[in-house]
Each structure stands twice: as C-alpha cells, then as structure tokens.
Design an enzyme around this catalytic site. Structure first.
Site, mmCIF file in Angstrom:
data_model
loop_
_atom_site.group_PDB
_atom_site.id
_atom_site.type_symbol
_atom_site.label_atom_id
_atom_site.label_comp_id
_atom_site.label_asym_id
_atom_site.label_seq_id
_atom_site.Cartn_x
_atom_site.Cartn_y
_atom_site.Cartn_z
ATOM 1 N N HIS A 46 -11.078 -3.679 10.123
ATOM 2 C CA HIS A 46 -11.809 -3.442 8.780
ATOM 3 C C HIS A 46 -12.960 -2.564 8.883
ATOM 4 O O HIS A 46 -13.594 -2.758 8.122
ATOM 5 C CB HIS A 46 -12.227 -4.831 8.298
ATOM 6 C CG HIS A 46 -11.084 -5.463 7.274
ATOM 7 N ND1 HIS A 46 -9.764 -5.497 7.791
ATOM 8 C CD2 HIS A 46 -11.023 -6.213 6.523
ATOM 9 C CE1 HIS A 46 -8.769 -6.475 7.209
ATOM 10 N NE2 HIS A 46 -9.779 -6.827 6.025
ATOM 11 N N GLU B 61 0.823 -1.178 0.100
ATOM 12 C CA GLU B 61 -0.040 -0.004 -0.199
ATOM 13 C C GLU B 61 0.886 1.191 -0.102
ATOM 14 O O GLU B 61 0.435 2.460 -0.656
ATOM 15 C CB GLU B 61 -1.009 -0.002 1.208
ATOM 16 C CG GLU B 61 -1.999 -0.987 1.101
ATOM 17 C CD GLU B 61 -1.687 -2.448 1.419
ATOM 18 O OE1 GLU B 61 -0.538 -2.573 2.030
ATOM 19 O OE2 GLU B 61 -2.591 -3.207 1.262
#
Lengths: 333, 322
Positions: free
Chosen positions: B128, B58
C-alpha cells in the site's frame, strides 16, 4: 466517405444481405491472405474464415448507431458493421488511406463514425470498454446497444468476467458474443474451460444461450432477441456461437506448420460452411450476381490498397496525444 | 483569507469540474461515502449518476471509464491505494493511452486517474506504500504530482479538462498541507510547467511532490551558508525541461530528490537530461528510494527507505564541494 458500397446499404438482415456479408468477408480474408503471402501485408493476419456467420448475423441485428468492439480476429466484425472494405484492406497494408491511417493495422481497425470502437489485440480486454460505451450512450438518453465480440480464449480472462458483472449489475445494453471456435490459439476449450461458457453468463444473472454459429439466420435470430431485450432496458445477454476456424490461428502458421488439429478434423470442421449454408438459400442467378459484385468490390479494394501511399515516417507519432502534444524525439536527439 | 488543505483542494476541484461540465463523473471504490474524503459531499450535490460506487473490479472499471470516454464522457477514477494502478496498468497504458494513436486520431480518451494518498502513509507496509509515477512517465502517460494545495486544485482541474489520460498522484505526505489562499485565485495549472518555489544561486534542488516541502525546509536551514533554488516540476510527464535548464544555467549544480525507486526513476531521467543539455560544474546527485524498494512495515524500516532531509542536506553539501 466510403469508396465502396458497404454492408449497411444492403438490408443486411435479409437472406441476400446475410449472404452478401458472409461472402464479402470470405473473399476479403482470402484476398488478404494472398497479400500476406506476397508481402504486401506485414505482420500477418488472424483469418476469420469459417466464422463469418457470426459477424454477419449479429451485425444484421444492429442499427447504424449501435456500437461494436472487436478482437485480433476482427476483419469480419468491422466489415459486417459497415466499414469500407477498401479502407480496411488499406489499413491491413499499412497505407495512409487506411481506416486508422496505417496506425492500427489488422488488429486495431476502427471506424468511430460507424460505431466500430476498435478491434483489440488483448484477449478479453474489450468487454469492459463496451460496457462503458453502453453506459455513456444510455446516460446521454440514447438507446444504442453495444456488442462485445470475443473468442473462447477470453472467457478465462478476469477482466471480461468483471465486465460481465458490471454490465449485469447496472443492466447495461450490452451483448456479449462468444465465438467458440474450439481453440484459444492451439489450446482446446476442453483443456482450458472449466464449467461452461454460458455458465459464466448465467452466474451473473444474464440470459445466456448457445447457438449454431455457422448459420447466419440462426445467429441473427439469437442476436435480435438479445439486442431487442437490451434496447428495451432488459440488460445484457451472452450468446455463445459454436463455430470452426477454417484457417490458421494466424497466417504465421502457414509457414510454421504447428500441429494441433489433424487433417481429418479440419476437413470435418469445414463441412458446414456458412457461405454455403446461406448461399443455397438464394436463387442461382441471385447468388451469382452477389458473387460477381463482391468480386468486383474486392478487385477495387485490392487495387485501392496497393495504389495508396505509405504514411510519411516523419509523422510516426502523430496522434500519440489527442491534444497534439509532441513527445521528445528519440534517436540521438 | 481562508485556509485550504491539499485534500480539500482536490475535493473542491472535483466539485467545480462536476458543476462546470456535465460530461464529468467520478467513479471508484467507496466514493459515495467518501472513504478518502476527496469525494465528500459530491453524491449529495450531483447524485448517483455522477458519483458511481464500483465493485472491487479495478480492471473492469478502469476500462469502463475508457469506454465511457469514447462515448464523450470525462471520467475521474479514484484509486484508494497506489498499487491498484498495477492491477489496471494494462487498462491505462495499453488501452486508454494507445487509442488515439492506434485509431489514427479518430478518438480521445479523457480519463483522470486520481490517487489521493500515494507513496507511504507509514504503517501500511509493502502493498500500500508505492509511488509509481515514474512507470507512467516512462509509458508516456501524462502524470502530475502536485506539491501544494493550489497546485493540487489547478493540476487536477487541468487533468480533467485534458483530452488525454492523466494520472494524478496526490502524495499522502502532502494531503495535510494547508495554505492561506483566496479561493477566487484558484485556477487551472498547465501541464509541463514547473515552479520555482525558492530562488537561489548555488544549487538547484529538483523536488517532486511532498518532497518540495522537505526541500524548502532544508533550503531554509542552509540559508546562511548556501543559496538553494527549489524547482518543483509539478508535472513529471511532460516535464518542464526548459524550466530545469534555466534553473541549472543559473546555479550550475543539481540535486534531485524523488520518491521513486532509484532505477529508472524520475531522478534518473532528470539527471540524464541535465547531463545532455546543461553545463554542470559538479556531478549531480540523486536522493531517492533504494533500487527495487519494498516498503517494510515497522516505522523505522519504512522511514529508512524514504528520501529524507538529512540525505538531501548531505547531497547538497556534496555537490557544493566540487
């Protein structure tokens, strides 16, 4: 428009050209340190003194439209890529005439017209930016190469290792140049790096070499091989340049007297001086002529920087948004 | 007229912008097979050079996008999980966002960071389920949280065309919203312009993202007793302060329902600005996640930290008592 004749105009890959670049960087850094001491440059600088051969050799292997990204110790790279010394110095002094209009300072000098995509103050951050710029150039049909300069401290940053993986995976025209000066601020390479620096490049399938980073000719040869390979579609390379930082990590050390290198080591480290190594390759008269030219250029640069206006505080957040959007004011209002 | 889902609106905006501007490309994890569905069909239409699957890196691919933007491209990064933005916070806030100012305006970084499925999806637990749009607003990165399919289309389109970095949060709880819409009427929505979904006279409810739909439901439930105005800022940064002030000038009362954590959330900023600028007849009330919430796994626990309709109803009744 450049006020002073820049490196690119002087066949930088010749012996005279290489000398001119290392000498210019050396004198630039020495004059900048003086301006730190006099208070004309706030915040201090990270002097590049001792490492000049790397910037000079690598940038001499580049075309004008090739790109570089640099580090907190970035003046040498920016000058070697052709930036105007007067405008770089004006930037260090926070003047409106600086490369970045006084918005960036020593650690963020950029000149996009010359492919200088900015010095970066976060160690290891520029590798991925370089990879993206190289990809964009290739997608546009260009054959430019992009160089990421970083120090030995960066080789333990995850984002740089991720960037090496991306660059190699996608065979991007990138040259990773590690300037191993033995220290990440005060921490030695042996206390910081497991394995080897070239081993990191090899792990991603990149040609990786260690070279003498004190000799501009040696660096140029290694860079030229890697740049040619990248331009021909052969993917990225890693070149580790062994060097020694002659001065402090940051001029802050001049007052703080942090002890992490003893005098004997510093003396020994300064024995091989890139300016001398390249200087002896010139005839005496030629060397004196270049020295005088550099001296005159630096006099002009210092005068230009100190005579330049300070930016107007009213525009402190000019350019915050490329669209011109204005932020809400702070203060009481 | 055909039905358009929020998720399909994002997909349509991506496809339209890829078709319109060859500088636009999409990158991210599993975007070629379109695990999130938002990039469905794009690989076939635009090919692998415009739709890039990235390794799980990322930090590198976020700054890769910055570099590509410096080279004239308009990258759109898809982040499958909102918390991945924490990994790339340096690359967005400290790199992409700062290039324009630090270089004295020499360059621009038109990158869009798209999070389809932000906030809780219920059942995805602590790492999440965050909704960190307030962090980007605080840092000064342009940030949008569309509530409806047409705004999802319009704001994503605008984000891609904008010359600055823009984060687009598409709340998981809004992805299934569908509207009956004329596709030809879909158009870019400017940043910083709010939308009054329902006009009212007694209280302004500022609702962010999916909570706009909850606010509209509550407003309908209370319609016999209270006239609720529902104001959707659409963009949390820049915020439509004039739109807020105009609404509060009509109602004099303010409730903010916001899926941020309470401390330094968007609701906090809305309430503070209203206190500075508006003539409030009652103290405002915030309905938010708790301070520092970590979303717990079990369904009842997950829901317990989300702002809900009962809390909003109670908040409206509270401000009306004063």
């Amino acid at each position: 428009m450049a006020l002073l004749t820049t490196v690119a105009a002087h066949a930088p890959d010749t012996d005279v050209g290489l000398y001119r670049t290392v000498r210019l960087i050396r004198r630039f850094e020495e004059r900048a340190v003086e301006l730190v001491r006099s208070g004309d440059i706030i915040g201090g600088i990270h002097p590049y003194t001792g490492q000049e051969a790397i910037a000079a050799g690598v940038c001499a292997a580049l075309r004008l439209d090739d790109m570089i990204t640099s580090t907190h110790r970035g003046h040498g790279h920016v000058l070697a890529k052709g930036a105007d010394p007067a405008r770089v110095l004006a930037e260090l002094a926070g003047r409106a005439t600086g490369l970045n209009k006084g918005r960036g300072g020593s650690m963020h000098a950029a000149d996009f017209a010359l492919g200088i995509l900015g010095a970066n103050a976060i160690v290891g951050a520029n590798g991925a930016i370089t990879a993206g710029a190289a990809w964009a150039a290739r997608q546009s049909g260009g054959d430019q190469v992009a160089v990421s300069f970083f120090g030995d401290g960066a080789v333990n940053q995850g984002v740089l290792l991720e960037a090496m993986n991306l660059a190699s995976l996608w065979r991007l025209p990138v040259l990773f140049v590690c300037e191993n000066n033995g220290y990440a601020t005060t921490l030695t390479v042996s206390d910081a790096v497991a394995g080897t620096i070239t081993g990191r490049g090899e792990a991603f399938g990149m040609p990786s070499a260690t070279v003498d980073g004190m000799d501009p000719r040696t660096v140029l040869a290694a860079a030229r091989e890697a740049v040619d390979r990248a331009r021909a579609g052969g993917g990225p390379s890693l070149v580790e340049c062994l060097t020694y930082r002659f001065d402090a990590h940051h001029t802050w050390e001049h007052k703080a007297r942090v002890r992490y290198r003893d005098d004997a080591e510093v003396l020994s480290g300064r024995e091989r001086d890139p300016v001398e190594i390249q200087g002896v390759r010139l005839a005496g008269g030629e060397r004196a002529r270049v020295d005088a030219e550099v001296e005159s250029m630096m006099d002009t640069a210092v005068a230009f920087a100190l005579d330049s206006p300070h930016p107007d505080p009213v525009g402190a957040l000019d350019h915050l948004y490329a669209t011109g959007m204005r932020a809400r004011p702070g203060g009481g209002g | 007229m055909p039905w358009l889902s929020y998720q399909k609106a994002l997909n349509r905006a991506l496809g339209d912008e890829l078709a319109r501007d060859p500088a636009v490309f999409v990158l991210g994890e599993d975007v070629r097979v379109a695990v999130s569905n938002v990039t469905a069909g794009l690989l076939k239409r635009f090919g692998p050079d415009r739709v890039l699957d990235t390794p799980l890196s990322e930090q590198a691919f976020t700054s890769f996008a910055t570099g590509a933007a410096l080279g004239g491209r308009r990258p759109v990064i898809e982040f499958q999980i909102p918390a991945l933005l924490y990994l790339a916070f340096e690359q967005i806030v400290n790199q992409a966002h700062k290039f324009s100012l630090m270089t004295g305006g020499q360059t621009r970084v038109p990158v869009t960071y798209l999070v389809p499925g932000s906030g809780s999806k219920t059942g995805w637990a602590g790492q999440h389920s965050d909704h960190p749009y307030a962090l980007f607003a605080h840092a000064g990165v342009k940030t949008v949280v569309p509530a409806t399919p047409e705004d999802a289309y319009g704001l994503l389109t605008t984000a891609i065309r904008d010359d600055d970095p823009v984060v687009v949060f598409a709340p998981a709880a809004a992805l299934g919203v569908r509207v009956d819409v004329d596709f030809d009427a879909l158009a870019p929505v400017p940043l910083g312009v709010g939308r009054v979904h329902r006009a009212g006279e007694d209280v302004t409810v500022v609702a962010v993202g999916h909570l706009v739909h909850d606010a509209l439901a509550v407003a309908e439930e209370l319609a016999g007793d209270v006239s609720v105005e529902v104001f959707d800022p659409r963009t949390v940064y820049p915020f439509d302060w004039d739109g807020l002030a105009a609404s509060v000038a009509r109602t004099g009362r303010l409730v903010v329902v916001d899926d941020s954590n309470r401390m330094c959330g968007i609701a906090a900023e809305v309430v503070a600005t209203a206190a500075e600028r508006c003539d409030l007849t009652a103290p405002p009330v915030r309905v938010t996640r708790p301070d520092g919430a970590v979303v717990p796994f079990a369904l009842g626990l997950d829901l317990a930290v989300q702002p809900d309709r009962a809390q909003l109803t109670a908040a409206i009744q509270k401000v009306l008592k004063q």
